[in-house]
Motif scaffolding. Structure first.
Motif, PDB file in Angstrom:
ATOM      1  N   GLY A  10       0.873  -1.182   0.000  1.00  0.00           N
ATOM      2  CA  GLY A  10       0.000   0.000   0.000  1.00  0.00           C
ATOM      3  C   GLY A  10       0.904   1.224   0.000  1.00  0.00           C
ATOM      4  N   TYR A  11       0.358   2.347   0.440  1.00  0.00           N
ATOM      5  CA  TYR A  11       1.139   3.583   0.503  1.00  0.00           C
ATOM      6  C   TYR A  11       2.438   3.377   1.255  1.00  0.00           C
ATOM      7  CZ  TYR A  11      -1.122   7.626  -1.438  1.00  0.00           C
ATOM      8  OH  TYR A  11      -1.574   8.566  -2.304  1.00  0.00           O
ATOM      9  N   VAL A  12       2.268   2.888   2.495  1.00  0.00           N
ATOM     10  CA  VAL A  12       3.415   2.831   3.400  1.00  0.00           C
ATOM     11  C   VAL A  12       4.436   1.816   2.900  1.00  0.00           C
ATOM     12  CG1 VAL A  12       4.105   2.235   5.749  1.00  0.00           C
ATOM     13  CG2 VAL A  12       2.088   3.645   5.361  1.00  0.00           C
ATOM     14  N   ASP A  31       3.323  -8.714  -1.737  1.00  0.00           N
ATOM     15  CA  ASP A  31       1.895  -8.479  -1.531  1.00  0.00           C
ATOM     16  C   ASP A  31       1.140  -9.755  -1.880  1.00  0.00           C
ATOM     17  OD1 ASP A  31       0.339  -5.511  -1.208  1.00  0.00           O
ATOM     18  OD2 ASP A  31      -0.899  -7.238  -1.754  1.00  0.00           O
ATOM     19  N   LYS A  36      -1.567  -6.677  -8.365  1.00  0.00           N
ATOM     20  CA  LYS A  36      -0.788  -5.518  -7.941  1.00  0.00           C
ATOM     21  C   LYS A  36       0.707  -5.783  -8.152  1.00  0.00           C
ATOM     22  CE  LYS A  36      -1.461  -2.375  -4.100  1.00  0.00           C
ATOM     23  NZ  LYS A  36      -1.916  -2.264  -2.715  1.00  0.00           N
ATOM     24  N   VAL A  85       1.078  -3.805   6.294  1.00  0.00           N
ATOM     25  CA  VAL A  85      -0.245  -4.174   5.770  1.00  0.00           C
ATOM     26  C   VAL A  85      -1.300  -3.250   6.371  1.00  0.00           C
ATOM     27  CG1 VAL A  85       0.441  -6.574   5.392  1.00  0.00           C
ATOM     28  CG2 VAL A  85      -0.580  -5.916   7.586  1.00  0.00           C
ATOM     29  N   THR A  87      -4.622  -1.794   8.394  1.00  0.00           N
ATOM     30  CA  THR A  87      -5.261  -2.044   9.696  1.00  0.00           C
ATOM     31  C   THR A  87      -6.568  -1.236   9.750  1.00  0.00           C
ATOM     32  OG1 THR A  87      -3.822  -0.317  10.619  1.00  0.00           O
ATOM     33  CG2 THR A  87      -3.186  -2.598  11.038  1.00  0.00           C
ATOM     34  N   GLN A  99      -5.160  -8.654   8.573  1.00  0.00           N
ATOM     35  CA  GLN A  99      -4.024  -8.593   7.643  1.00  0.00           C
ATOM     36  C   GLN A  99      -2.714  -8.784   8.403  1.00  0.00           C
ATOM     37  OE1 GLN A  99      -4.000  -5.372   4.721  1.00  0.00           O
ATOM     38  NE2 GLN A  99      -6.204  -5.156   4.900  1.00  0.00           N
ATOM     39  N   THR A 122      -0.061   0.975  11.627  1.00  0.00           N
ATOM     40  CA  THR A 122      -0.589   1.589  12.843  1.00  0.00           C
ATOM     41  C   THR A 122      -1.439   0.544  13.566  1.00  0.00           C
ATOM     42  OG1 THR A 122      -0.647   3.704  11.696  1.00  0.00           O
ATOM     43  CG2 THR A 122      -1.986   3.517  13.698  1.00  0.00           C
ATOM     44  N   GLU A 156       0.279  11.432   2.924  1.00  0.00           N
ATOM     45  CA  GLU A 156       0.082  11.199   1.503  1.00  0.00           C
ATOM     46  C   GLU A 156       0.281  12.521   0.767  1.00  0.00           C
ATOM     47  OE1 GLU A 156      -3.487   9.001   0.658  1.00  0.00           O
ATOM     48  OE2 GLU A 156      -3.052   7.574   2.251  1.00  0.00           O
ATOM     49  N   LYS A 264      -9.989   6.759  10.840  1.00  0.00           N
ATOM     50  CA  LYS A 264      -9.882   5.403  11.390  1.00  0.00           C
ATOM     51  C   LYS A 264      -9.079   5.393  12.689  1.00  0.00           C
ATOM     52  CE  LYS A 264      -6.054   2.956   9.226  1.00  0.00           C
ATOM     53  NZ  LYS A 264      -5.159   2.714  10.336  1.00  0.00           N
ATOM     54  N   ARG A 329     -10.291   7.354   0.320  1.00  0.00           N
ATOM     55  CA  ARG A 329     -10.753   6.738   1.563  1.00  0.00           C
ATOM     56  C   ARG A 329     -11.261   7.819   2.522  1.00  0.00           C
ATOM     57  NH1 ARG A 329      -5.796   2.579   2.660  1.00  0.00           N
ATOM     58  NH2 ARG A 329      -4.591   4.212   1.619  1.00  0.00           N
TER      59      ARG A 329
HETATM   60  N1  LIG Z   1      -1.582   5.620   4.056  1.00  0.00           N
HETATM   61  C1  LIG Z   1      -0.861   6.400   4.827  1.00  0.00           C
HETATM   62  O1  LIG Z   1      -0.620   7.555   4.519  1.00  0.00           O
HETATM   63  C2  LIG Z   1      -0.303   5.891   6.137  1.00  0.00           C
HETATM   64  C3  LIG Z   1       0.630   6.659   6.837  1.00  0.00           C
HETATM   65  C4  LIG Z   1       1.140   6.184   8.059  1.00  0.00           C
HETATM   66  C5  LIG Z   1       0.719   4.959   8.546  1.00  0.00           C
HETATM   67  N2  LIG Z   1      -0.203   4.241   7.846  1.00  0.00           N
HETATM   68  C6  LIG Z   1      -0.565   2.914   8.362  1.00  0.00           C
HETATM   69  O2  LIG Z   1       0.189   1.951   7.603  1.00  0.00           O
HETATM   70  C7  LIG Z   1      -0.583   0.767   7.376  1.00  0.00           C
HETATM   71  C8  LIG Z   1      -0.705   0.511   5.883  1.00  0.00           C
HETATM   72  O3  LIG Z   1      -1.434   1.561   5.312  1.00  0.00           O
HETATM   73  P1  LIG Z   1      -1.617   1.676   3.728  1.00  0.00           P
HETATM   74  O4  LIG Z   1      -2.480   2.847   3.453  1.00  0.00           O
HETATM   75  O5  LIG Z   1      -0.276   1.571   3.098  1.00  0.00           O
HETATM   76  O6  LIG Z   1      -2.418   0.294   3.495  1.00  0.00           O
HETATM   77  P2  LIG Z   1      -3.209  -0.300   2.277  1.00  0.00           P
HETATM   78  O7  LIG Z   1      -4.449  -0.844   2.851  1.00  0.00           O
HETATM   79  O8  LIG Z   1      -3.260   0.685   1.168  1.00  0.00           O
HETATM   80  O9  LIG Z   1      -2.280  -1.489   1.769  1.00  0.00           O
HETATM   81  C9  LIG Z   1      -2.114  -2.660   2.450  1.00  0.00           C
HETATM   82  C10 LIG Z   1      -1.510  -3.693   1.493  1.00  0.00           C
HETATM   83  O10 LIG Z   1      -1.172  -4.861   2.237  1.00  0.00           O
HETATM   84  C11 LIG Z   1      -1.461  -6.008   1.444  1.00  0.00           C
HETATM   85  N3  LIG Z   1      -1.573  -7.190   2.305  1.00  0.00           N
HETATM   86  C12 LIG Z   1      -2.555  -7.507   3.183  1.00  0.00           C
HETATM   87  N4  LIG Z   1      -2.268  -8.671   3.810  1.00  0.00           N
HETATM   88  C13 LIG Z   1      -1.080  -9.103   3.322  1.00  0.00           C
HETATM   89  C14 LIG Z   1      -0.246 -10.240   3.566  1.00  0.00           C
HETATM   90  N5  LIG Z   1      -0.597 -11.175   4.446  1.00  0.00           N
HETATM   91  N6  LIG Z   1       0.900 -10.366   2.870  1.00  0.00           N
HETATM   92  C15 LIG Z   1       1.263  -9.420   1.956  1.00  0.00           C
HETATM   93  N7  LIG Z   1       0.528  -8.315   1.691  1.00  0.00           N
HETATM   94  C16 LIG Z   1      -0.635  -8.172   2.358  1.00  0.00           C
HETATM   95  C17 LIG Z   1      -2.746  -5.614   0.732  1.00  0.00           C
HETATM   96  O11 LIG Z   1      -2.985  -6.430  -0.404  1.00  0.00           O
HETATM   97  C18 LIG Z   1      -2.473  -4.145   0.390  1.00  0.00           C
HETATM   98  O12 LIG Z   1      -1.833  -4.026  -0.870  1.00  0.00           O
HETATM   99  C19 LIG Z   1      -1.905   1.015   8.096  1.00  0.00           C
HETATM  100  O13 LIG Z   1      -1.809   0.497   9.386  1.00  0.00           O
HETATM  101  C20 LIG Z   1      -2.015   2.519   8.145  1.00  0.00           C
HETATM  102  O14 LIG Z   1      -2.814   2.966   9.226  1.00  0.00           O
HETATM  103  C21 LIG Z   1      -0.696   4.656   6.652  1.00  0.00           C
END
Ligand SMILES: NC(=O)c1ccc[n+]([C@@H]2O[C@H](COP(=O)([O-])OP(=O)(O)OC[C@H]3O[C@@H](n4cnc5c(N)ncnc54)[C@H](O)[C@@H]3O)[C@@H](O)[C@H]2O)c1
Ligand SMILES: O=c1ccn([C@@H]2O[C@H](COP(=O)(O)OP(=O)(O)O[C@H]3O[C@H](CO)[C@@H](O)[C@H](O)[C@H]3O)[C@@H](O)[C@H]2O)c(=O)[nH]1
Length: 438
Positions: A10-12, A31, A36, A85, A87, A99, A122, A156, A264, A329
């Motif tokens: 994902g993003y992170v 992933d 993807k 992953v 949350t 996840q 997180t 982001e 969230k 989102r």
């Molecule tokens: N998006 C942000 O800006 C941001 C910033 C700081 C912290 N966070 C935290 O970081 C975490 C990830 O956020 P995100 O937005 O990147 O998530 P996201 O939901 O966009 O991506 C999660 C990815 O994990 C993959 N995944 C799930 N289970 C898996 C497994 N068992 N093995 C391999 N891949 C798997 C999914 O297919 C998906 O591609 C969250 O806890 C979020 O709160 C996000």
């Protein structure tokens, strides 16, 4: 040079993977989503994040960054495993740990030798210890490992800059050697290091997001008061923000916060406190104010249209929850558009990055990538995201396209007096319509 596996793209996960590759580490991103991974391997970046595509491409070309669905290989080839992953929050406010648990259980089965597991997602307080337990239960034979909580603070839209210029780096672990290795790994990025126990690290992340959300809800309530007493919230925010103890950031009043994190994480923190038998009153109010702020804005738009939105053509500029991302989102624009549709409005929308993604989420809404085309024949133009290109709008051209020169600005992008000069009725949040301040 370390060999790093990042679980979750994902993003992170993507930003972490690309940035660690950029500073010379060998990174493999994993992933469970094969489509993807296939796209990433072909150089296609599934999210809109300035600079990320270039960073991924150069590091892939240099052989330092690769993508796979094969967790076993990625784990076995690496010494440090980042978990990034998702949350999400469940209906009842609890954090959905599926996840994380899935990733940890696979990791436990695939580990061949000592690994450091670094938690970037997180997660609720106590997760580091739960990971330890899941690992021990999942291992077929005992293999040593360490767990380090290293929450992510990137935003982001500025994710790469944030990674290379962190305000602080939080490292929470009971294992001093593992913590030191993770600290060294990040030394190239700089930032003051805060070493803690795992629980404090986990809470720092939620506390930071909750506090920033509180700042936004606070200034939004001030804006609502300003409207009642004829004051200007942008001046109030400036006057407050120049106090070093307060600071100017996150005092931009508007339609409230959205995105994948604040909504969230505030709800999760409220639940975490509740589960510990504590009623976090301020946080409850922060969340409530944020919901009300979107509703108030819909009322504001309806009022500007004379109290009735039925059959009215409304253009919404901005769909993403903030500029420089295509992330929808919990984007305030989506709620606002749906509420306007419920009131009978016909909505056309513009977003430079999120229009095509948004089409699927907004039946009955034409989502376009040209702000002028979207504004044709509009009876009101509503601003929901402060995209930079909107600052360069040709208002003469806009006035010639719309049916009525009415702008309701949920992001306070323009000066009310200037908008009046340009011939628009301009309604914003927490500021007098006209005359503006001298
Ligand atoms: N998006 C942000 O800006 C941001 C910033 C700081 C912290 N966070 C935290 O970081 C975490 C990830 O956020 P995100 O937005 O990147 O998530 P996201 O939901 O966009 O991506 C999660 C990815 O994990 C993959 N995944 C799930 N289970 C898996 C497994 N068992 N093995 C391999 N891949 C798997 C999914 O297919 C998906 O591609 C969250 O806890 C979020 O709160 C996000
Ligand atoms: O003064 C402000 C500042 C922000 N916002 C809104 O707040 C939301 C969140 O903005 P921002 O914090 O810039 O974006 P995120 O990418 O969601 O980043 C937050 O959430 C991430 C995920 O946890 C954290 O890592 C970051 O530190 C934290 O800033 C957006 O809807 C903004 O429009 C306002 O309404 N007023």
């Amino acid at each position: 040079m370390e060999r790093i596996a990042v679980i979750g793209t994902g993003y992170v996960g993507l930003v972490t993977g690309c940035c660690y590759a950029e500073i010379g580490h060998e990174v493999i991103c994993v992933d469970i989503d094969p489509d993807k991974v296939r796209r990433l391997s072909l150089g296609e970046i599934p999210i809109y994040e300035p600079g990320l595509g270039e960073l991924a491409a150069s590091n892939q070309a240099a052989g330092r960054l690769s993508f796979t669905t094969d967790l076993a290989r990625a784990v076995q080839d690496s010494s440090i495993i980042f978990i990034a992953v998702g949350t999400p929050t469940l209906e009842n406010g609890e954090v959905d740990m599926q996840q994380v648990r899935g990733a940890v259980e696979t990791l436990a089965r695939q580990m061949n030798d000592y690994k450091i597991i670094v938690m970037k997602s997180t997660v609720p307080v106590g997760t580091s210890r739960r990971i330890r337990q899941w690992m021990e239960e999942g291992q077929q034979r005992p293999v040593p490992f360490s767990v380090v909580s290293n929450p992510e603070f990137l935003r982001e839209g500025t994710a790469i800059h944030d990674t290379f210029h962190p305000d602080r780096v939080v490292i929470g672990s009971d294992d001093a050697d593992a913590a030191l290795r993770v600290e060294r790994l990040q030394a190239a990025f700089g930032g003051e290091v805060v070493r803690t126990d795992p629980e404090s690290a986990e809470l720092i992340k939620y506390a930071s997001n909750a506090f920033l959300a509180a700042k936004i809800s606070f200034i939004n309530e001030m804006a609502n008061v300003c409207e009642k007493v004829g004051a200007d919230v942008s001046l109030v925010a400036r006057g407050m923000g120049l106090d070093n103890r307060i600071g100017p950031k996150f005092l931009q009043a508007g339609i409230g916060y959205g995105g994948s994190c604040f909504p969230k994480d505030t709800r999760a923190q409220l639940k975490i406190a509740q589960n510990a038998d504590y009623d976090f009153r301020i946080l409850r109010a922060v969340i409530e104010v944020n919901t009300l702020q979107r509703e108030r804005f819909v009322e504001k738009v309806t009022a500007a249209l004379g109290g009735n939105a039925t059959g009215r053509s409304i253009t919404v500029w901005g769909l993403a929850f903030k500029p420089n991302t295509d992330d929808l989102r919990d984007a305030p624009a989506l709620d606002i558009i749906r509420a306007l549709q419920e009131r009978g409005a016909v909505v056309t929308a513009y977003d430079p990055a999120a229009a095509s993604k948004a089409s699927a989420l907004l039946p009955g809404v034409r989502c376009l990538t040209d702000p002028y085309e979207a504004a044709e024949n509009a009876e009101a133009v509503v601003i929901a995201t402060d995209w930079e290109d909107l600052r360069r709008i040709d208002f003469d051209r806009l006035r010639s396209l719309v049916r009525k020169p009415l702008i309701i600005d949920g992001r306070n992008m323009f000066a009310p007096a200037e908008m009046a000069e340009k011939g628009f009725t301009y309604v914003s949040v927490g500021r007098p319509a006209f005359p503006g301040p001298v």
